[in-house]
Structures are given as structure tokens and as C-alpha cells.
Scaffold this motif. Structure first.
Motif, PDB file in Angstrom:
ATOM      1  N   GLU A  21       0.756   1.538 -10.803  1.00  0.00           N
ATOM      2  CA  GLU A  21       2.524   2.923 -10.832  1.00  0.00           C
ATOM      3  C   GLU A  21       1.958   3.516 -11.295  1.00  0.00           C
ATOM      4  OE1 GLU A  21       4.476  -1.474 -13.422  1.00  0.00           O
ATOM      5  OE2 GLU A  21       4.863   0.911 -14.351  1.00  0.00           O
ATOM      6  N   LYS A  22       1.286   4.580 -12.079  1.00  0.00           N
ATOM      7  CA  LYS A  22       0.819   6.237 -12.396  1.00  0.00           C
ATOM      8  C   LYS A  22       0.598   6.734 -10.870  1.00  0.00           C
ATOM      9  CE  LYS A  22      -3.499   5.869 -14.322  1.00  0.00           C
ATOM     10  NZ  LYS A  22      -3.634   4.189 -14.116  1.00  0.00           N
ATOM     11  N   GLU A  23       0.015   6.070 -10.158  1.00  0.00           N
ATOM     12  CA  GLU A  23      -0.571   6.059  -8.431  1.00  0.00           C
ATOM     13  C   GLU A  23       0.721   6.361  -7.740  1.00  0.00           C
ATOM     14  OE1 GLU A  23      -3.254   3.399  -7.799  1.00  0.00           O
ATOM     15  OE2 GLU A  23      -4.966   4.744  -7.526  1.00  0.00           O
ATOM     16  N   GLU A  26       3.473   8.968  -8.557  1.00  0.00           N
ATOM     17  CA  GLU A  26       2.563  10.499  -7.960  1.00  0.00           C
ATOM     18  C   GLU A  26       2.498  10.656  -5.654  1.00  0.00           C
ATOM     19  OE1 GLU A  26       2.137  11.988 -10.941  1.00  0.00           O
ATOM     20  OE2 GLU A  26       1.444  13.827  -8.917  1.00  0.00           O
ATOM     21  N   TYR A  27       1.984   9.649  -5.361  1.00  0.00           N
ATOM     22  CA  TYR A  27       2.468   9.498  -4.493  1.00  0.00           C
ATOM     23  C   TYR A  27       4.209   9.447  -4.225  1.00  0.00           C
ATOM     24  CZ  TYR A  27      -1.988   8.118  -2.604  1.00  0.00           C
ATOM     25  OH  TYR A  27      -3.176   7.661  -2.240  1.00  0.00           O
ATOM     26  N   ILE A  28       4.711   9.085  -4.163  1.00  0.00           N
ATOM     27  CA  ILE A  28       6.275   8.614  -4.209  1.00  0.00           C
ATOM     28  C   ILE A  28       7.242   9.879  -3.913  1.00  0.00           C
ATOM     29  CG2 ILE A  28       7.176   8.197  -5.909  1.00  0.00           C
ATOM     30  CD1 ILE A  28       8.552   6.822  -3.383  1.00  0.00           C
ATOM     31  N   GLU A  36      12.907   4.288  -2.469  1.00  0.00           N
ATOM     32  CA  GLU A  36      13.264   3.436  -3.486  1.00  0.00           C
ATOM     33  C   GLU A  36      11.967   2.831  -3.555  1.00  0.00           C
ATOM     34  OE1 GLU A  36      16.912   1.426  -4.193  1.00  0.00           O
ATOM     35  OE2 GLU A  36      17.018   2.380  -2.264  1.00  0.00           O
ATOM     36  N   VAL A  37      11.013   2.749  -4.556  1.00  0.00           N
ATOM     37  CA  VAL A  37       9.986   1.677  -4.962  1.00  0.00           C
ATOM     38  C   VAL A  37      10.203   0.615  -5.732  1.00  0.00           C
ATOM     39  CG1 VAL A  37       7.687   1.532  -6.611  1.00  0.00           C
ATOM     40  CG2 VAL A  37       8.627   4.437  -5.893  1.00  0.00           C
ATOM     41  N   ILE A  38      10.367  -0.356  -5.527  1.00  0.00           N
ATOM     42  CA  ILE A  38      10.010  -1.330  -5.626  1.00  0.00           C
ATOM     43  C   ILE A  38       9.584  -2.666  -5.669  1.00  0.00           C
ATOM     44  CG2 ILE A  38      11.739  -3.811  -4.745  1.00  0.00           C
ATOM     45  CD1 ILE A  38      12.874  -2.341  -2.793  1.00  0.00           C
ATOM     46  N   GLU A  39      10.313  -3.196  -7.302  1.00  0.00           N
ATOM     47  CA  GLU A  39       8.592  -3.672  -8.419  1.00  0.00           C
ATOM     48  C   GLU A  39       7.711  -2.838  -7.804  1.00  0.00           C
ATOM     49  OE1 GLU A  39      11.758  -7.605  -8.053  1.00  0.00           O
ATOM     50  OE2 GLU A  39       9.786  -7.469  -6.914  1.00  0.00           O
ATOM     51  N   TYR A  40       6.995  -2.418  -8.118  1.00  0.00           N
ATOM     52  CA  TYR A  40       6.208  -1.145  -6.963  1.00  0.00           C
ATOM     53  C   TYR A  40       5.083  -2.169  -6.922  1.00  0.00           C
ATOM     54  CZ  TYR A  40       6.376   2.186 -11.276  1.00  0.00           C
ATOM     55  OH  TYR A  40       7.288   3.085 -11.573  1.00  0.00           O
TER      56      TYR A  40
END
Ligand SMILES: C[C@H](O)[C@H](O)[C@H]1CNC2=NC(N)=NC(=O)C2=N1
Length: 108
Positions: A21-23, A26-28, A36-40
Motif C-alpha cells: 500500500e505505501k509503495e 507513492e507511485y500513484i 483510481e486505486v482499487i483495493e490496492y
């Protein structure tokens, strides 16, 4: 972080760890805010167009880019809309490849 568009996708091997998640958070930051990030597990962006032909032309460009990179999105093509979803199927989650391809799609 090196500019994502200066990188190329690399073949993903089984066992490659998915991004945490933390990576991902950062990438996004290096992509358009429209992603959109979906469910990581995947990232998704909707693109709007004037008609089906424009959406189709964009879809072809995305497909050609994917072939060049050897990494492929899931693409939903509708009248006036394209939804691009990226995940790395081989590892069941997100890898740097997904963000490299997304950054290059942002430039199309
Ligand atoms: C053999 C080939 O390189 C692999 O199957 C690639 C092709 N494109 C790919 N695209 C995506 N999104 N995920 C993958 O795991 C993947 N694997």
C-alpha cells in the motif's frame, strides 16, 4: 523516483511480490489524478471522447503501446468512453509495470 516514462516494462516472473500500500501511494502521485486505486490490487482511469470512433482510436493507441511494452491493460470500450484497468495478472496485484504503462498512457 526515476521518471516512470523513462522506464520500460519488464517481464514479470511468478513470485515477484506485489506492491504494498505505501509503495502504491507513492507511485500513484506520479500519475494523472484521474487514476483510481482499487483495493490496492489494480488502478483504473476513465477517458471521455466525443463519439465511438474517437474512443476506438484511443483504444488502438493504448493497445499498440501495450504491445511495445509487453504489458497489457484490460480495456472497456464504449460510445464516447474508454475505461483502462491495470494490474499484473501473473502476480495477482500491482507492479511497477502497471505504473510505467499508466504514465505512458497519460501522455497519449
Ligand atoms: C509472456 C508475457 O510477457 C506475459 O504473459 C505478460 C503479458 N502481459 C501482461 N500484462 C499484464 N497486465 N499482466 C501480466 O501478468 C502480463 N504478463
Amino acid at each position: 523516483m526515476t521518471e516512470l516514462t523513462a522506464k520500460s516494462c519488464v517481464p514479470c516472473s511468478l513470485g515477484t511480490p506485489t506492491l504494498e500500500e505505501k509503495e502504491i501511494n507513492e507511485y500513484i502521485k506520479n500519475l494523472s489524478e484521474a487514476w483510481e486505486v482499487i483495493e490496492y490490487k489494480r488502478i483504473e482511469r476513465k477517458f471521455k471522447f466525443n463519439d465511438f470512433k474517437e474512443a476506438l482510436d484511443f483504444t488502438v493507441k493504448v493497445g499498440e503501446l501495450a504491445e511495445l511494452e509487453g504489458h497489457h491493460p484490460d480495456i472497456m470500450l464504449s460510445w464516447g468512453k474508454v475505461v483502462v484497468t491495470l494490474t499484473t495478472h501473473k502476480i495477482g496485484g500491482l507492479s511497477e509495470n502497471d505504473f510505467i504503462l499508466a504514465a505512458k498512457i497519460d501522455r497519449l
